[in-house]
Design a protein around this motif. Sequence first.
Motif, PDB file in Angstrom:
ATOM      1  N   MET A   1      28.552   1.215  12.898  1.00  0.00           N
ATOM      2  CA  MET A   1      28.056   2.293  12.040  1.00  0.00           C
ATOM      3  C   MET A   1      27.504   1.794  10.710  1.00  0.00           C
ATOM      4  O   MET A   1      27.395   2.546   9.757  1.00  0.00           O
ATOM      5  N   ASN A   2      27.148   0.523  10.608  1.00  0.00           N
ATOM      6  CA  ASN A   2      26.595  -0.025   9.378  1.00  0.00           C
ATOM      7  C   ASN A   2      25.389  -0.895   9.689  1.00  0.00           C
ATOM      8  O   ASN A   2      25.279  -2.012   9.198  1.00  0.00           O
ATOM      9  N   ASN A   3      24.501  -0.401  10.514  1.00  0.00           N
ATOM     10  CA  ASN A   3      23.326  -1.151  10.922  1.00  0.00           C
ATOM     11  C   ASN A   3      22.445  -1.456   9.708  1.00  0.00           C
ATOM     12  O   ASN A   3      22.050  -0.546   8.982  1.00  0.00           O
ATOM     13  N   PRO A   4      22.110  -2.733   9.468  1.00  0.00           N
ATOM     14  CA  PRO A   4      21.326  -3.099   8.294  1.00  0.00           C
ATOM     15  C   PRO A   4      19.900  -2.550   8.305  1.00  0.00           C
ATOM     16  O   PRO A   4      19.301  -2.379   7.244  1.00  0.00           O
ATOM     17  N   VAL A   5      19.360  -2.264   9.469  1.00  0.00           N
ATOM     18  CA  VAL A   5      18.019  -1.683   9.549  1.00  0.00           C
ATOM     19  C   VAL A   5      18.065  -0.237   9.038  1.00  0.00           C
ATOM     20  O   VAL A   5      17.235   0.174   8.238  1.00  0.00           O
ATOM     21  N   ILE A   6      19.059   0.496   9.479  1.00  0.00           N
ATOM     22  CA  ILE A   6      19.219   1.884   9.036  1.00  0.00           C
ATOM     23  C   ILE A   6      19.563   1.923   7.549  1.00  0.00           C
ATOM     24  O   ILE A   6      18.980   2.693   6.781  1.00  0.00           O
TER      25      ILE A   6
ATOM     26  N   ILE B   1      21.548  -8.605   6.229  1.00  0.00           N
ATOM     27  CA  ILE B   1      21.781  -9.498   7.367  1.00  0.00           C
ATOM     28  C   ILE B   1      22.065 -10.918   6.895  1.00  0.00           C
ATOM     29  O   ILE B   1      22.630 -11.723   7.612  1.00  0.00           O
ATOM     30  N   MET B   2      21.660 -11.238   5.674  1.00  0.00           N
ATOM     31  CA  MET B   2      21.833 -12.552   5.059  1.00  0.00           C
ATOM     32  C   MET B   2      21.076 -13.648   5.806  1.00  0.00           C
ATOM     33  O   MET B   2      21.596 -14.731   6.041  1.00  0.00           O
ATOM     34  N   LEU B   3      19.850 -13.344   6.181  1.00  0.00           N
ATOM     35  CA  LEU B   3      19.015 -14.363   6.814  1.00  0.00           C
ATOM     36  C   LEU B   3      18.405 -15.309   5.790  1.00  0.00           C
ATOM     37  O   LEU B   3      18.124 -16.451   6.088  1.00  0.00           O
ATOM     38  N   ASN B   4      18.155 -14.781   4.588  1.00  0.00           N
ATOM     39  CA  ASN B   4      17.434 -15.519   3.548  1.00  0.00           C
ATOM     40  C   ASN B   4      16.062 -15.965   4.056  1.00  0.00           C
ATOM     41  O   ASN B   4      15.610 -17.078   3.802  1.00  0.00           O
ATOM     42  N   ALA B   5      15.429 -15.077   4.780  1.00  0.00           N
ATOM     43  CA  ALA B   5      14.095 -15.355   5.317  1.00  0.00           C
ATOM     44  C   ALA B   5      13.045 -15.257   4.220  1.00  0.00           C
ATOM     45  O   ALA B   5      13.233 -14.550   3.228  1.00  0.00           O
ATOM     46  N   GLU B   6      11.967 -15.962   4.407  1.00  0.00           N
ATOM     47  CA  GLU B   6      10.842 -15.866   3.480  1.00  0.00           C
ATOM     48  C   GLU B   6      10.036 -14.632   3.868  1.00  0.00           C
ATOM     49  O   GLU B   6       9.444 -14.577   4.954  1.00  0.00           O
ATOM     50  N   LEU B   7      10.009 -13.647   2.973  1.00  0.00           N
ATOM     51  CA  LEU B   7       9.385 -12.358   3.268  1.00  0.00           C
ATOM     52  C   LEU B   7       8.105 -12.181   2.467  1.00  0.00           C
ATOM     53  O   LEU B   7       7.975 -12.719   1.366  1.00  0.00           O
ATOM     54  N   PRO B   8       7.175 -11.400   2.987  1.00  0.00           N
ATOM     55  CA  PRO B   8       5.938 -11.149   2.252  1.00  0.00           C
ATOM     56  C   PRO B   8       6.207 -10.367   0.966  1.00  0.00           C
ATOM     57  O   PRO B   8       7.080  -9.502   0.929  1.00  0.00           O
TER      58      PRO B   8
ATOM     59  N   LEU C   1      17.203  -5.748  17.220  1.00  0.00           N
ATOM     60  CA  LEU C   1      18.478  -6.216  17.764  1.00  0.00           C
ATOM     61  C   LEU C   1      18.647  -7.738  17.765  1.00  0.00           C
ATOM     62  O   LEU C   1      19.749  -8.227  17.497  1.00  0.00           O
ATOM     63  N   PRO C   2      17.607  -8.527  18.042  1.00  0.00           N
ATOM     64  CA  PRO C   2      17.822  -9.983  18.014  1.00  0.00           C
ATOM     65  C   PRO C   2      18.351 -10.504  16.677  1.00  0.00           C
ATOM     66  O   PRO C   2      19.074 -11.490  16.645  1.00  0.00           O
ATOM     67  N   ILE C   3      18.005  -9.847  15.571  1.00  0.00           N
ATOM     68  CA  ILE C   3      18.490 -10.329  14.268  1.00  0.00           C
ATOM     69  C   ILE C   3      19.630  -9.492  13.696  1.00  0.00           C
ATOM     70  O   ILE C   3      20.229  -9.892  12.712  1.00  0.00           O
ATOM     71  N   THR C   4      19.927  -8.353  14.285  1.00  0.00           N
ATOM     72  CA  THR C   4      21.031  -7.546  13.763  1.00  0.00           C
ATOM     73  C   THR C   4      22.289  -7.637  14.612  1.00  0.00           C
ATOM     74  O   THR C   4      23.393  -7.486  14.110  1.00  0.00           O
ATOM     75  N   LYS C   5      22.136  -7.908  15.886  1.00  0.00           N
ATOM     76  CA  LYS C   5      23.278  -7.934  16.807  1.00  0.00           C
ATOM     77  C   LYS C   5      24.307  -8.963  16.350  1.00  0.00           C
ATOM     78  O   LYS C   5      23.997 -10.130  16.142  1.00  0.00           O
ATOM     79  N   GLY C   6      25.542  -8.492  16.177  1.00  0.00           N
ATOM     80  CA  GLY C   6      26.626  -9.374  15.775  1.00  0.00           C
ATOM     81  C   GLY C   6      26.673  -9.689  14.299  1.00  0.00           C
ATOM     82  O   GLY C   6      27.516 -10.459  13.856  1.00  0.00           O
ATOM     83  N   ARG C   7      25.786  -9.084  13.511  1.00  0.00           N
ATOM     84  CA  ARG C   7      25.742  -9.391  12.076  1.00  0.00           C
ATOM     85  C   ARG C   7      26.127  -8.190  11.209  1.00  0.00           C
ATOM     86  O   ARG C   7      25.846  -8.190  10.010  1.00  0.00           O
TER      87      ARG C   7
END
Length: 156
Positions: A47-52, A125-132, A37-43
Amino acid sequence: MNQQEIKYITRFIYFVTRPREDGSLLYCSGVNVIPFLPITKGRHKAMNNPVIRGLQNVNLDIRDMALARGAEPITYNGPGCEGLSPTEDIWYTEQILFKNPPADFARKIIEYAVVHVLKKMDRAIMLNAELPERALQPVELEAFLELLCHKYGSNT
């Protein structure tokens, strides 16, 4: 059959493969909506949760992998995946049964799922985070996701 049960379980996600006596392979997957939720809330829209959606898209890719390797993916709603979620939070889960899976398929789909579910979520979510680029150990992944939620967490 050379399949073996593989479990990859964290409080954020889980992926489990279970060989069956008939030679098929049961694949169980789930994402916990609450710790993200901290990174998905408001983004995202309702019914379109990016985690799901991330899990759904990864599982579509895995179905394609199965077909390309001569296996038959079947949506499955029977027994075999109960009790895998390590928390009582809100989990979205999916199950796929693979008939005629290749010998190394269980390992390949777990490795693929762990890496790519994060990439698909990040893109949505469009974080553009550096992922493993490789599948981290479950404890490492959990710590990474906690850090990601803290760093990119929404204050809304």
